[in-house]
Scaffold this motif. Structure first.
Motif, mmCIF file in Angstrom:
data_model
loop_
_atom_site.group_PDB
_atom_site.id
_atom_site.type_symbol
_atom_site.label_atom_id
_atom_site.label_comp_id
_atom_site.label_asym_id
_atom_site.label_seq_id
_atom_site.Cartn_x
_atom_site.Cartn_y
_atom_site.Cartn_z
ATOM 1 N N VAL A 110 0.833 -1.205 0.000
ATOM 2 C CA VAL A 110 0.000 0.000 0.000
ATOM 3 C C VAL A 110 0.865 1.252 0.000
ATOM 4 C CG1 VAL A 110 -1.641 1.333 1.377
ATOM 5 C CG2 VAL A 110 -1.971 -1.116 1.085
ATOM 6 N N GLN A 111 1.940 1.257 0.752
ATOM 7 C CA GLN A 111 2.794 2.435 0.839
ATOM 8 C C GLN A 111 3.565 2.679 -0.453
ATOM 9 O OE1 GLN A 111 5.243 1.966 4.277
ATOM 10 N NE2 GLN A 111 3.628 2.590 5.691
ATOM 11 N N SER A 112 3.810 1.647 -1.236
ATOM 12 C CA SER A 112 4.583 1.837 -2.453
ATOM 13 C C SER A 112 3.733 2.377 -3.606
ATOM 14 C CB SER A 112 5.232 0.523 -2.875
ATOM 15 O OG SER A 112 4.231 -0.409 -3.225
ATOM 16 N N GLY A 113 2.433 2.479 -3.418
ATOM 17 C CA GLY A 113 1.552 2.977 -4.466
ATOM 18 C C GLY A 113 1.573 4.495 -4.547
ATOM 19 N N HIS A 114 0.660 5.059 -5.284
ATOM 20 C CA HIS A 114 0.584 6.520 -5.390
ATOM 21 C C HIS A 114 -0.224 7.093 -4.231
ATOM 22 C CE1 HIS A 114 -3.580 6.446 -6.799
ATOM 23 N NE2 HIS A 114 -3.235 5.407 -7.541
ATOM 24 N N SER A 115 -0.251 8.402 -4.146
ATOM 25 C CA SER A 115 -0.878 9.064 -3.006
ATOM 26 C C SER A 115 -2.407 9.059 -3.082
ATOM 27 C CB SER A 115 -0.386 10.510 -2.915
ATOM 28 O OG SER A 115 -0.813 11.233 -4.056
ATOM 29 N N GLY A 116 -2.956 8.752 -4.235
ATOM 30 C CA GLY A 116 -4.400 8.734 -4.383
ATOM 31 C C GLY A 116 -4.947 10.008 -4.983
ATOM 32 N N ILE A 117 -4.114 11.011 -5.154
ATOM 33 C CA ILE A 117 -4.537 12.277 -5.761
ATOM 34 C C ILE A 117 -4.369 12.162 -7.269
ATOM 35 C CG2 ILE A 117 -4.086 14.743 -5.917
ATOM 36 C CD1 ILE A 117 -2.958 14.557 -3.044
ATOM 37 N N VAL A 118 -5.430 12.411 -7.998
ATOM 38 C CA VAL A 118 -5.399 12.320 -9.453
ATOM 39 C C VAL A 118 -5.081 13.698 -10.019
ATOM 40 C CG1 VAL A 118 -6.710 11.753 -11.511
ATOM 41 C CG2 VAL A 118 -7.090 10.475 -9.407
ATOM 42 N N HIS A 119 -4.033 13.764 -10.845
ATOM 43 C CA HIS A 119 -3.656 15.019 -11.487
ATOM 44 C C HIS A 119 -4.080 14.972 -12.954
ATOM 45 C CE1 HIS A 119 -1.242 16.205 -8.054
ATOM 46 N NE2 HIS A 119 -0.725 14.980 -8.036
ATOM 47 N N PRO A 120 -4.662 16.038 -13.461
ATOM 48 C CA PRO A 120 -5.069 16.026 -14.873
ATOM 49 C C PRO A 120 -3.848 15.990 -15.786
ATOM 50 C CG PRO A 120 -5.366 18.214 -13.946
ATOM 51 C CD PRO A 120 -4.977 17.315 -12.819
ATOM 52 N N ARG A 121 -3.985 15.277 -16.893
ATOM 53 C CA ARG A 121 -2.881 15.200 -17.855
ATOM 54 C C ARG A 121 -2.867 16.471 -18.690
ATOM 55 N NH1 ARG A 121 -0.801 9.727 -19.885
ATOM 56 N NH2 ARG A 121 0.441 11.319 -20.855
ATOM 57 N N THR A 122 -1.730 17.121 -18.748
ATOM 58 C CA THR A 122 -1.612 18.346 -19.528
ATOM 59 C C THR A 122 -0.745 18.142 -20.762
ATOM 60 O OG1 THR A 122 0.277 19.037 -18.193
ATOM 61 C CG2 THR A 122 -1.900 19.796 -17.496
ATOM 62 N N GLY A 123 -0.086 17.012 -20.848
ATOM 63 C CA GLY A 123 0.773 16.738 -21.986
ATOM 64 C C GLY A 123 1.595 15.497 -21.715
ATOM 65 N N PRO A 124 2.494 15.157 -22.631
ATOM 66 C CA PRO A 124 3.299 13.946 -22.422
ATOM 67 C C PRO A 124 4.284 14.131 -21.261
ATOM 68 C CG PRO A 124 4.010 15.096 -24.399
ATOM 69 C CD PRO A 124 2.785 15.802 -23.905
ATOM 70 N N GLU A 125 4.476 13.073 -20.530
ATOM 71 C CA GLU A 125 5.442 13.070 -19.435
ATOM 72 C C GLU A 125 6.842 12.882 -20.008
ATOM 73 O OE1 GLU A 125 4.922 13.427 -16.119
ATOM 74 O OE2 GLU A 125 2.799 13.794 -16.479
ATOM 75 N N LEU A 126 7.830 13.141 -19.191
ATOM 76 C CA LEU A 126 9.219 12.974 -19.613
ATOM 77 C C LEU A 126 9.502 11.512 -19.972
ATOM 78 C CD1 LEU A 126 11.941 14.295 -20.025
ATOM 79 C CD2 LEU A 126 12.442 13.872 -17.621
ATOM 80 N N SER A 127 8.906 10.582 -19.256
ATOM 81 C CA SER A 127 9.117 9.169 -19.558
ATOM 82 C C SER A 127 8.537 8.801 -20.922
ATOM 83 C CB SER A 127 8.499 8.289 -18.476
ATOM 84 O OG SER A 127 7.108 8.508 -18.412
ATOM 85 N N ASP A 128 7.427 9.437 -21.320
ATOM 86 C CA ASP A 128 6.848 9.188 -22.642
ATOM 87 C C ASP A 128 7.808 9.649 -23.740
ATOM 88 O OD1 ASP A 128 4.566 8.273 -21.373
ATOM 89 O OD2 ASP A 128 3.567 10.234 -21.483
ATOM 90 N N ILE A 129 8.391 10.814 -23.545
ATOM 91 C CA ILE A 129 9.331 11.350 -24.535
ATOM 92 C C ILE A 129 10.583 10.482 -24.600
ATOM 93 C CG2 ILE A 129 10.769 13.347 -25.093
ATOM 94 C CD1 ILE A 129 8.520 15.052 -23.756
ATOM 95 N N ALA A 130 11.090 10.059 -23.432
ATOM 96 C CA ALA A 130 12.281 9.207 -23.402
ATOM 97 C C ALA A 130 12.013 7.875 -24.095
ATOM 98 C CB ALA A 130 12.725 8.984 -21.965
ATOM 99 N N LEU A 131 10.841 7.289 -23.865
ATOM 100 C CA LEU A 131 10.490 6.031 -24.517
ATOM 101 C C LEU A 131 10.424 6.202 -26.027
ATOM 102 C CD1 LEU A 131 9.625 3.084 -24.231
ATOM 103 C CD2 LEU A 131 7.280 3.888 -23.994
ATOM 104 N N PHE A 132 9.867 7.303 -26.490
ATOM 105 C CA PHE A 132 9.787 7.563 -27.925
ATOM 106 C C PHE A 132 11.184 7.699 -28.529
ATOM 107 C CE2 PHE A 132 9.520 10.567 -31.488
ATOM 108 C CZ PHE A 132 8.662 9.867 -32.318
ATOM 109 N N VAL A 133 12.070 8.431 -27.852
ATOM 110 C CA VAL A 133 13.445 8.621 -28.355
ATOM 111 C C VAL A 133 14.180 7.287 -28.421
ATOM 112 C CG1 VAL A 133 15.673 9.659 -27.786
ATOM 113 C CG2 VAL A 133 13.607 11.030 -27.650
ATOM 114 N N VAL A 134 14.032 6.456 -27.401
ATOM 115 C CA VAL A 134 14.694 5.152 -27.396
ATOM 116 C C VAL A 134 14.140 4.272 -28.518
ATOM 117 C CG1 VAL A 134 14.958 3.021 -26.060
ATOM 118 C CG2 VAL A 134 15.336 5.229 -24.977
#
Length: 63
Positions: A9-33
């Protein structure tokens, strides 16, 4: 064994949902790779088949 669900339970997220405003850095890194991987494979295949084509062409010219 009792602490295992607590750790899960502690390793999960905080439970607060944030609206998506654009691609995350991990999305961009995955695309580049992925692009780099496709580029490397295409380059290797071009080099491999260029050697095969030149070898076949040399055998055809000798005959």
């Amino acid at each position: 064994m009792i602490a295992l669900p607590l750790v899960a339970v502690q390793s999960g997220h905080s439970g607060i949902v944030h609206p998506r405003t654009g691609p995350e850095l991990s999305d961009i890194a995955l695309f580049v790779v992925a692009v780099a991987g496709v580029w490397m494979v295409r380059r290797a295949l071009r080099k491999r088949f260029a050697k095969t084509a030149s070898t076949k062409k040399a055998h055809v010219e000798k005959d």
